[in-house]
Design a protein around this motif. Structure first.
Motif, PDB file in Angstrom:
ATOM      1  N   GLU A   6       0.853  -1.181   0.000  1.00 10.85           N
ATOM      2  CA  GLU A   6       0.000   0.000   0.000  1.00 10.85           C
ATOM      3  C   GLU A   6       0.889   1.231   0.000  1.00 10.85           C
ATOM      4  OE1 GLU A   6      -3.156   2.211   2.922  1.00 10.85           O
ATOM      5  OE2 GLU A   6      -3.068   0.036   2.983  1.00 10.85           O
ATOM      6  N   GLN A   7       0.562   2.159  -0.887  1.00 14.79           N
ATOM      7  CA  GLN A   7       1.327   3.396  -0.969  1.00 14.79           C
ATOM      8  C   GLN A   7       0.353   4.546  -1.169  1.00 14.79           C
ATOM      9  OE1 GLN A   7       4.246   3.546  -4.121  1.00 14.79           O
ATOM     10  NE2 GLN A   7       5.498   4.962  -2.957  1.00 14.79           N
ATOM     11  N   GLY A   8       0.406   5.517  -0.281  1.00 15.55           N
ATOM     12  CA  GLY A   8      -0.480   6.674  -0.375  1.00 15.55           C
ATOM     13  C   GLY A   8      -1.948   6.299  -0.290  1.00 15.55           C
ATOM     14  N   GLY A   9      -2.266   5.265   0.465  1.00 17.16           N
ATOM     15  CA  GLY A   9      -3.647   4.820   0.609  1.00 17.16           C
ATOM     16  C   GLY A   9      -4.143   3.956  -0.535  1.00 17.16           C
ATOM     17  N   ASN A  10      -3.300   3.696  -1.513  1.00 15.74           N
ATOM     18  CA  ASN A  10      -3.687   2.862  -2.655  1.00 15.74           C
ATOM     19  C   ASN A  10      -2.985   1.514  -2.606  1.00 15.74           C
ATOM     20  OD1 ASN A  10      -5.282   4.907  -3.906  1.00 15.74           O
ATOM     21  ND2 ASN A  10      -3.386   5.878  -4.595  1.00 15.74           N
ATOM     22  N   GLN A  11      -3.750   0.465  -2.809  1.00 17.33           N
ATOM     23  CA  GLN A  11      -3.194  -0.884  -2.882  1.00 17.33           C
ATOM     24  C   GLN A  11      -2.598  -1.103  -4.264  1.00 17.33           C
ATOM     25  OE1 GLN A  11      -3.195  -3.384  -0.547  1.00 17.33           O
ATOM     26  NE2 GLN A  11      -4.193  -2.139   1.004  1.00 17.33           N
ATOM     27  N   PHE A  12      -1.505  -1.868  -4.322  1.00 13.85           N
ATOM     28  CA  PHE A  12      -0.947  -2.245  -5.610  1.00 13.85           C
ATOM     29  C   PHE A  12      -0.503  -3.702  -5.573  1.00 13.85           C
ATOM     30  CE2 PHE A  12       2.648  -0.603  -3.204  1.00 13.85           C
ATOM     31  CZ  PHE A  12       3.614  -1.571  -3.394  1.00 13.85           C
ATOM     32  N   ILE A  13      -0.517  -4.336  -6.732  1.00 19.93           N
ATOM     33  CA  ILE A  13      -0.038  -5.704  -6.905  1.00 19.93           C
ATOM     34  C   ILE A  13       0.813  -5.732  -8.168  1.00 19.93           C
ATOM     35  CG2 ILE A  13      -0.645  -8.117  -7.326  1.00 19.93           C
ATOM     36  CD1 ILE A  13      -3.281  -7.629  -5.908  1.00 19.93           C
ATOM     37  N   PRO A  47       7.200  -2.176   3.951  1.00 23.61           N
ATOM     38  CA  PRO A  47       6.909  -3.610   4.015  1.00 23.61           C
ATOM     39  C   PRO A  47       5.945  -4.019   2.900  1.00 23.61           C
ATOM     40  CG  PRO A  47       5.827  -2.455   5.819  1.00 23.61           C
ATOM     41  CD  PRO A  47       6.677  -1.448   5.110  1.00 23.61           C
ATOM     42  N   LEU A  48       6.217  -5.159   2.320  1.00 17.65           N
ATOM     43  CA  LEU A  48       5.409  -5.710   1.230  1.00 17.65           C
ATOM     44  C   LEU A  48       5.029  -7.136   1.565  1.00 17.65           C
ATOM     45  CD1 LEU A  48       7.777  -4.521  -1.618  1.00 17.65           C
ATOM     46  CD2 LEU A  48       5.503  -3.606  -1.168  1.00 17.65           C
ATOM     47  N   THR A  49       4.031  -7.642   0.867  1.00 18.28           N
ATOM     48  CA  THR A  49       3.676  -9.048   0.991  1.00 18.28           C
ATOM     49  C   THR A  49       3.981  -9.726  -0.334  1.00 18.28           C
ATOM     50  OG1 THR A  49       1.919  -8.568   2.576  1.00 18.28           O
ATOM     51  CG2 THR A  49       1.820 -10.696   1.445  1.00 18.28           C
ATOM     52  N   LEU A  50       4.748 -10.797  -0.251  1.00 20.04           N
ATOM     53  CA  LEU A  50       5.057 -11.605  -1.421  1.00 20.04           C
ATOM     54  C   LEU A  50       4.241 -12.886  -1.340  1.00 20.04           C
ATOM     55  CD1 LEU A  50       6.759 -12.268  -3.945  1.00 20.04           C
ATOM     56  CD2 LEU A  50       8.464 -13.255  -2.383  1.00 20.04           C
TER      57      LEU A  50
END
Length: 114
Positions: free
Chosen positions: A16-23, A49-52
């Motif tokens: 999540e960056q700036g309130g936006n989710q990304f994949i 932190p990211l989720t892989l």
């Protein structure tokens, strides 16, 4: 130093960056119990932190997958000809991810990249 293994497993890196989710979609190039080198379709300019999420084949059927989820952080990003190379360090596994990944790596002993 941990052994690394050359594997091409499906990978999704999310955050999540700036309130936006990304994949971001891609695949592993090599992996160890401490981290992975990924090939992604898009650039990544994020250090939080990211989720892989990894899809690891369990059997001979293409529909038989184990899913491993791990919290990670980006160590290095480089641009290649047709993809981005992203090196991630594993901080913590979610659920039984470490055991699943250990089992998959143990099956590949003898095919170590290091």
């Amino acid at each position: 130093m941990q052994d690394s293994y050359i594997v091409h497993w499906q990978a999704e890196l999310s955050g999540e960056q700036g309130g936006n989710q990304f994949i971001l979609h891609g695949h592993t190039h090599d992996i160890s119990l401490g981290g992975a080198n990924l090939h992604l379709e898009q650039a990544l300019d994020f250090r939080g932190p990211l989720t892989l999420e990894l899809k690891i084949p369990k059997g001979k059927s293409i529909q038989d997958w184990a899913t491993v989820r791990v919290v990670c952080r980006v160590v290095l990003v480089t641009e290649a000809e047709d993809h981005f190379r992203v090196q991630v360090h594993f901080d913590s596994f979610i659920g039984d991810g470490k055991q699943v990944l250990e089992g998959a790596c143990n099956e590949r002993r003898g095919f170590s990249a290091s």
